[in-house]
Write a protein that holds these residues in place. Structure first.
Motif, PDB file in Angstrom:
ATOM      1  N   GLU A  12      -4.311  -3.250  -3.353  1.00 45.80           N
ATOM      2  CA  GLU A  12      -4.331  -1.952  -3.844  1.00 45.80           C
ATOM      3  C   GLU A  12      -2.757  -1.594  -4.352  1.00 45.80           C
ATOM      4  O   GLU A  12      -2.725  -0.618  -4.948  1.00 45.80           O
ATOM      5  CB  GLU A  12      -4.610  -1.065  -2.820  1.00 45.80           C
ATOM      6  N   HIS A  13      -1.797  -2.161  -3.923  1.00 42.42           N
ATOM      7  CA  HIS A  13      -0.558  -1.970  -4.247  1.00 42.42           C
ATOM      8  C   HIS A  13      -0.281  -2.203  -5.789  1.00 42.42           C
ATOM      9  O   HIS A  13       0.316  -1.711  -6.210  1.00 42.42           O
ATOM     10  CB  HIS A  13       0.542  -2.372  -3.275  1.00 42.42           C
ATOM     11  N   ASN A  14      -1.109  -2.955  -6.242  1.00 46.10           N
ATOM     12  CA  ASN A  14      -1.023  -3.525  -7.684  1.00 46.10           C
ATOM     13  C   ASN A  14      -1.556  -2.340  -8.576  1.00 46.10           C
ATOM     14  O   ASN A  14      -1.205  -2.283  -9.870  1.00 46.10           O
ATOM     15  CB  ASN A  14      -1.675  -4.422  -7.932  1.00 46.10           C
ATOM     16  N   VAL A  42       0.698   3.647  -1.394  1.00 47.85           N
ATOM     17  CA  VAL A  42       1.814   3.645  -0.545  1.00 47.85           C
ATOM     18  C   VAL A  42       1.880   3.792   0.837  1.00 47.85           C
ATOM     19  O   VAL A  42       0.880   4.119   1.480  1.00 47.85           O
ATOM     20  CB  VAL A  42       2.616   5.091  -1.169  1.00 47.85           C
ATOM     21  N   ASP A  43       2.839   2.602   1.370  1.00 42.62           N
ATOM     22  CA  ASP A  43       3.053   2.435   2.545  1.00 42.62           C
ATOM     23  C   ASP A  43       4.041   3.504   3.069  1.00 42.62           C
ATOM     24  O   ASP A  43       5.102   3.485   2.617  1.00 42.62           O
ATOM     25  CB  ASP A  43       3.545   1.152   3.137  1.00 42.62           C
ATOM     26  N   ILE A  44       3.959   4.462   4.211  1.00 48.09           N
ATOM     27  CA  ILE A  44       4.903   5.164   4.513  1.00 48.09           C
ATOM     28  C   ILE A  44       5.427   5.119   6.001  1.00 48.09           C
ATOM     29  O   ILE A  44       4.975   4.086   6.917  1.00 48.09           O
ATOM     30  CB  ILE A  44       4.373   6.600   4.401  1.00 48.09           C
ATOM     31  N   TYR A  92      -7.245  -2.242  10.508  1.00 49.56           N
ATOM     32  CA  TYR A  92      -6.559  -0.747  10.409  1.00 49.56           C
ATOM     33  C   TYR A  92      -5.115  -0.826  10.035  1.00 49.56           C
ATOM     34  O   TYR A  92      -4.354  -1.595  10.402  1.00 49.56           O
ATOM     35  CB  TYR A  92      -6.838  -0.317  11.900  1.00 49.56           C
ATOM     36  N   GLU A  93      -4.856  -0.012   9.244  1.00 49.24           N
ATOM     37  CA  GLU A  93      -3.356   0.367   8.741  1.00 49.24           C
ATOM     38  C   GLU A  93      -3.215   1.863   8.830  1.00 49.24           C
ATOM     39  O   GLU A  93      -3.540   2.297   7.825  1.00 49.24           O
ATOM     40  CB  GLU A  93      -3.305  -0.409   7.366  1.00 49.24           C
ATOM     41  N   SER A  94      -2.309   2.183   9.890  1.00 48.71           N
ATOM     42  CA  SER A  94      -1.926   3.770   9.837  1.00 48.71           C
ATOM     43  C   SER A  94      -1.101   4.227   8.881  1.00 48.71           C
ATOM     44  O   SER A  94      -0.932   5.234   8.684  1.00 48.71           O
ATOM     45  CB  SER A  94      -1.633   3.912  11.185  1.00 48.71           C
ATOM     46  N   TRP A  95      -0.516   3.158   8.186  1.00 45.46           N
ATOM     47  CA  TRP A  95       0.669   3.653   7.122  1.00 45.46           C
ATOM     48  C   TRP A  95       0.395   3.403   5.807  1.00 45.46           C
ATOM     49  O   TRP A  95       1.068   3.952   4.933  1.00 45.46           O
ATOM     50  CB  TRP A  95       1.735   2.784   7.481  1.00 45.46           C
ATOM     51  N   HIS A  96      -0.922   2.822   5.382  1.00 47.67           N
ATOM     52  CA  HIS A  96      -1.143   2.724   4.020  1.00 47.67           C
ATOM     53  C   HIS A  96      -2.058   3.779   3.337  1.00 47.67           C
ATOM     54  O   HIS A  96      -3.217   3.885   3.698  1.00 47.67           O
ATOM     55  CB  HIS A  96      -1.887   1.485   4.030  1.00 47.67           C
ATOM     56  N   LEU A  97      -1.241   4.617   2.681  1.00 47.59           N
ATOM     57  CA  LEU A  97      -1.979   5.554   1.970  1.00 47.59           C
ATOM     58  C   LEU A  97      -2.393   5.608   0.448  1.00 47.59           C
ATOM     59  O   LEU A  97      -1.668   4.737   0.046  1.00 47.59           O
ATOM     60  CB  LEU A  97      -1.214   7.053   2.153  1.00 47.59           C
TER      61      LEU A  97
HETATM   62 ZN    ZN Z   1      -0.069  -0.997   2.106  1.00 40.17          ZN
END
Ligand code: ZN
Length: 330
Positions: A247-249, A254-256, A300-305
């Motif tokens: 998805e970053h592509n 955005v990872d925060i 699960y990724e708590s930081w990936h918006l």
């Molecule tokens: Zn990410």
């Protein structure tokens, strides 16, 4: 003599017409043109179904007996379903689901559960293994575009509207900050991210920063190909997205982190619930929630918006839907 008297009387009393039609003038006109008005007047059990097909311009003469037998609540896909020889129950069931997709019919028929469950699950590819079928994204103006293990960006895709992210981590200060490159996002996402960060500071006193945003197709390709011979396909797929499937592509993810802590620890921070409750106001969603792993096929990724736009984000927030669940209903 009596007969003539009644005829004259009938001219003055409208209720005494020979027989009142079930259909409006316009509906009658179509039926008459198709030479089936008489059948429709005298032999149609489900008048409402036929009326619906006529009103929504889906009427096909050859199926008139089917319409008149079935209890239809929508005219959508009815002819398509009849053409495939489905039972009355299936035609009634599937046509009533607004997000039925014709191209998925074969898979719906193999799935289990209610009509709605079948349609939703198949629309989310729950019946497939990851990578079993890959669609290529082609509408980049849609902020809800889907990138996952079934939907890939085209080879070499680079968004053409990227700008620098204003709030980024600083090496040496933010614990998780490892980036060397420029941090960019698509313009609409960046502007929303700025508003989000500024509101978080104002309303909650937390300093959110981006630790990673856009990553190129080539970066993902190199990363994936580096680990492939080391881990093998299965393990590599578990930890790294295939090129075009990160998805970053897209320039919309955005990872925060915030308050300088390690990004994997933000979920334990007292301000984290505020983030979960408020980011939709700015168009962001938590892309890989803990309770949706079966659907997203990601841990699960708590930081990936992910930026999806405020309207879509609000709907997902209100219904507790992840992106796949939202798009399956479109
Ligand atoms: Zn990410």
């Amino acid at each position: 003599m009596k007969k003539i008297f009644f005829l004259i009387l009938c001219l003055f009393i409208s209720g005494c017409q020979i027989k009142q039609s079930h259909y409006t003038e316009k509906q009658q006109e179509i039926l008459r043109e198709e030479d089936v008005l008489e059948f429709a007047e005298n032999n149609c059990e489900q008048v409402a179904s036929l009326q619906l097909m006529l009103d929504e311009e889906a009427f096909q003469k050859g199926y008139i007996e089917d319409y008149c037998r079935m209890d239809l609540t929508s005219s959508s896909h009815v002819n398509f379903l009849l053409e495939r020889g489905l039972s009355d129950e299936d035609v009634e069931g599937y046509s009533a689901i607004p997000y039925f997709r014709e191209e998925n019919l074969e898979r719906y028929l193999k799935a289990e559960g209610s009509y709605e469950e079948r349609v939703l699950n198949v629309n989310m590819n729950m019946d497939l293994k990851p990578f079993e079928m890959i669609s290529i994204v082609n509408d980049f103006s849609d902020m809800t575009l889907l990138v996952n293990k079934f939907n890939a960006l085209p080879e070499g895709y680079v968004p053409d509207d990227m700008v620098h992210v204003k709030y980024v981590c600083t090496q040496g200060i933010d614990y998780s900050c490892t980036m060397m490159d420029q941090v960019v996002l698509r313009q609409e996402a960046e502007e929303a991210f700025e508003r989000f960060v500024e509101s978080a500071l104002e309303e909650k006193g937390i300093g959110i920063v981006a630790i990673a945003a856009y990553r190129s197709y080539q970066y993902q390709k190199d990363l994936y190909n580096y680990y492939l011979p080391i881990y093998g396909q299965e393990r590599t797929d578990q930890f790294y997205a295939r090129p075009g499937q990160s998805e970053h592509n897209s320039g919309l993810a955005v990872d925060i982190t915030f308050d300088h802590i390690r990004y994997t620890d933000i979920e334990n921070h007292e301000a984290y619930p505020w983030i979960l409750e408020n980011m939709h106001r700015f168009g962001f969603i938590l892309r890989y929630p803990e309770d949706k792993q079966e659907i997203t096929r990601y841990g699960y990724e708590s930081w990936h918006l992910r930026y999806v736009g405020a309207e879509a984000a609000a709907i997902m927030y209100e219904n507790n839907w992840c992106l796949e669940e939202y798009l399956a209903r479109k």
